[in-house]
Design an enzyme around this catalytic site. Structure first.
Site, PDB file in Angstrom:
ATOM      1  N   CYS A  42      12.621  21.109  32.124  1.00 11.80           N
ATOM      2  CA  CYS A  42      12.587  21.696  30.785  1.00 11.80           C
ATOM      3  C   CYS A  42      11.360  21.193  30.026  1.00 11.80           C
ATOM      4  O   CYS A  42      10.881  20.080  30.254  1.00 11.80           O
ATOM      5  CB  CYS A  42      13.865  21.336  30.034  1.00 11.80           C
ATOM      6  SG  CYS A  42      13.993  22.099  28.396  1.00 11.80           S
ATOM      7  N   ASP A  44      11.328  20.252  27.062  1.00 14.39           N
ATOM      8  CA  ASP A  44      11.778  19.294  26.041  1.00 14.39           C
ATOM      9  C   ASP A  44      10.919  18.026  26.074  1.00 14.39           C
ATOM     10  O   ASP A  44      10.695  17.438  27.136  1.00 14.39           O
ATOM     11  CB  ASP A  44      13.246  18.935  26.295  1.00 14.39           C
ATOM     12  CG  ASP A  44      13.884  18.210  25.114  1.00 14.39           C
ATOM     13  OD1 ASP A  44      13.435  17.084  24.816  1.00 14.39           O
ATOM     14  OD2 ASP A  44      14.824  18.747  24.509  1.00 14.39           O
ATOM     15  N   ARG A  46      11.478  15.095  25.254  1.00 13.14           N
ATOM     16  CA  ARG A  46      12.165  13.828  25.546  1.00 13.14           C
ATOM     17  C   ARG A  46      12.323  13.580  27.044  1.00 13.14           C
ATOM     18  O   ARG A  46      12.786  12.506  27.453  1.00 13.14           O
ATOM     19  CB  ARG A  46      13.551  13.823  24.896  1.00 13.14           C
ATOM     20  CG  ARG A  46      13.519  13.938  23.371  1.00 13.14           C
ATOM     21  CD  ARG A  46      14.892  14.266  22.829  1.00 13.14           C
ATOM     22  NE  ARG A  46      15.329  15.595  23.256  1.00 13.14           N
ATOM     23  CZ  ARG A  46      16.505  16.123  22.935  1.00 13.14           C
ATOM     24  NH1 ARG A  46      17.357  15.440  22.195  1.00 13.14           N
ATOM     25  NH2 ARG A  46      16.825  17.331  23.359  1.00 13.14           N
ATOM     26  N   HIS A  98      18.819  19.150  31.535  1.00 11.01           N
ATOM     27  CA  HIS A  98      19.247  17.948  30.818  1.00 11.01           C
ATOM     28  C   HIS A  98      20.329  18.310  29.811  1.00 11.01           C
ATOM     29  O   HIS A  98      20.339  19.411  29.253  1.00 11.01           O
ATOM     30  CB  HIS A  98      18.061  17.264  30.114  1.00 11.01           C
ATOM     31  CG  HIS A  98      17.441  18.080  29.020  1.00 11.01           C
ATOM     32  ND1 HIS A  98      17.764  17.921  27.692  1.00 11.01           N
ATOM     33  CD2 HIS A  98      16.531  19.077  29.046  1.00 11.01           C
ATOM     34  CE1 HIS A  98      17.070  18.777  26.951  1.00 11.01           C
ATOM     35  NE2 HIS A  98      16.302  19.493  27.752  1.00 11.01           N
ATOM     36  N   CYS A 101      20.411  20.346  25.887  1.00 13.63           N
ATOM     37  CA  CYS A 101      19.254  21.232  26.014  1.00 13.63           C
ATOM     38  C   CYS A 101      19.290  22.304  24.925  1.00 13.63           C
ATOM     39  O   CYS A 101      20.252  23.072  24.829  1.00 13.63           O
ATOM     40  CB  CYS A 101      19.262  21.886  27.393  1.00 13.63           C
ATOM     41  SG  CYS A 101      17.937  23.079  27.651  1.00 13.63           S
TER      42      CYS A 101
END
Length: 212
Positions: A42, A44, A46, A98, A101
């Site tokens: 992803c 993302d 993080r 994750h 999400c």
């Protein structure tokens, strides 16, 4: 959080750190890559592939997009997949979602999200395929987490459907496909332990692209 200018200072410090322990670090880095792993994750901010896997530069070929999708009409992910299999000859392909999400959560909302609609429709299709299981989960957070997992499994299956993967596996015995979920709350990687060989065998009636 670093300012824009601080990023360049961070870069200088990183160079100094790397060359202090290995004077030839960047000469070695500039050579051809030879990773064993393709990681599809992803976007993302993080979730960083190499850091959580404990691997360094040159060890993981990485592709990231919103909600770690493998869409057969997305030329970006298909190009990455084909390059990794045919030229880098990776041994393992990992799809890593994750928990928590944002893309998956957005797909669960019955609202018009504009340009995101066609992208998130892939996740909504996953929900549709597994509606009975998901609707039976009364805890909304647990249902959300389960959709994250099921989305990973479906994207793994999408990889297994591709000609590049099927032909390479038939000829070489690799790559194998794995499904992971990263738990942001604990830092652990959860291996969903998908049955790669069984999925490959089951889809052959429809998706066999090897002429055999």
């Amino acid at each position: 959080m670093a300012t824009y200018q601080e990023i360049f200072e961070n870069n200088r410090q990183w160079i100094a750190q790397k060359t202090a322990t290995n004077a030839d670090f960047f000469q070695q880095l500039a050579k051809d890559q030879n990773p064993d792993y393709l990681y599809i994750g992803c976007s993302d901010s993080r979730v960083t592939a190499e850091e959580m896997m404990g691997l360094g530069p040159g060890e993981v070929f990485v592709h990231r997009n919103v909600a770690n999708l493998v869409n057969n009409v997305d030329l970006n992910v298909m190009s990455v997949l084909n390059y990794a299999i045919k030229h880098l000859k990776v041994k393992h392909i990992i799809v890593c979602g994750h928990y928590n999400c944002g893309g998956v959560k957005a797909a669960m909302q019955p609202k018009d999200l504009g340009i995101l609609n066609p992208w998130l429709r892939n996740i909504r299709d996953v929900y549709r395929h597994h509606k009975a299981e998901l609707d039976a989960i009364t805890d909304e957070e647990k249902r959300y987490e389960r959709l994250v997992e099921l989305n990973v499994v479906e994207q793994c299956t999408n990889i297994i459907k591709t000609a590049a993967m099927q032909v390479s596996y038939q000829q070489n015995g690799y790559p194998e496909v794995h499904g992971w979920v990263f738990d942001l709350h604990t830092g652990h990687i959860v291996d969903l332990e998908i049955d790669f060989k069984n999925i490959l065998q089951e889809i052959k009636a429809i998706y066999n692209l090897t002429d055999n």
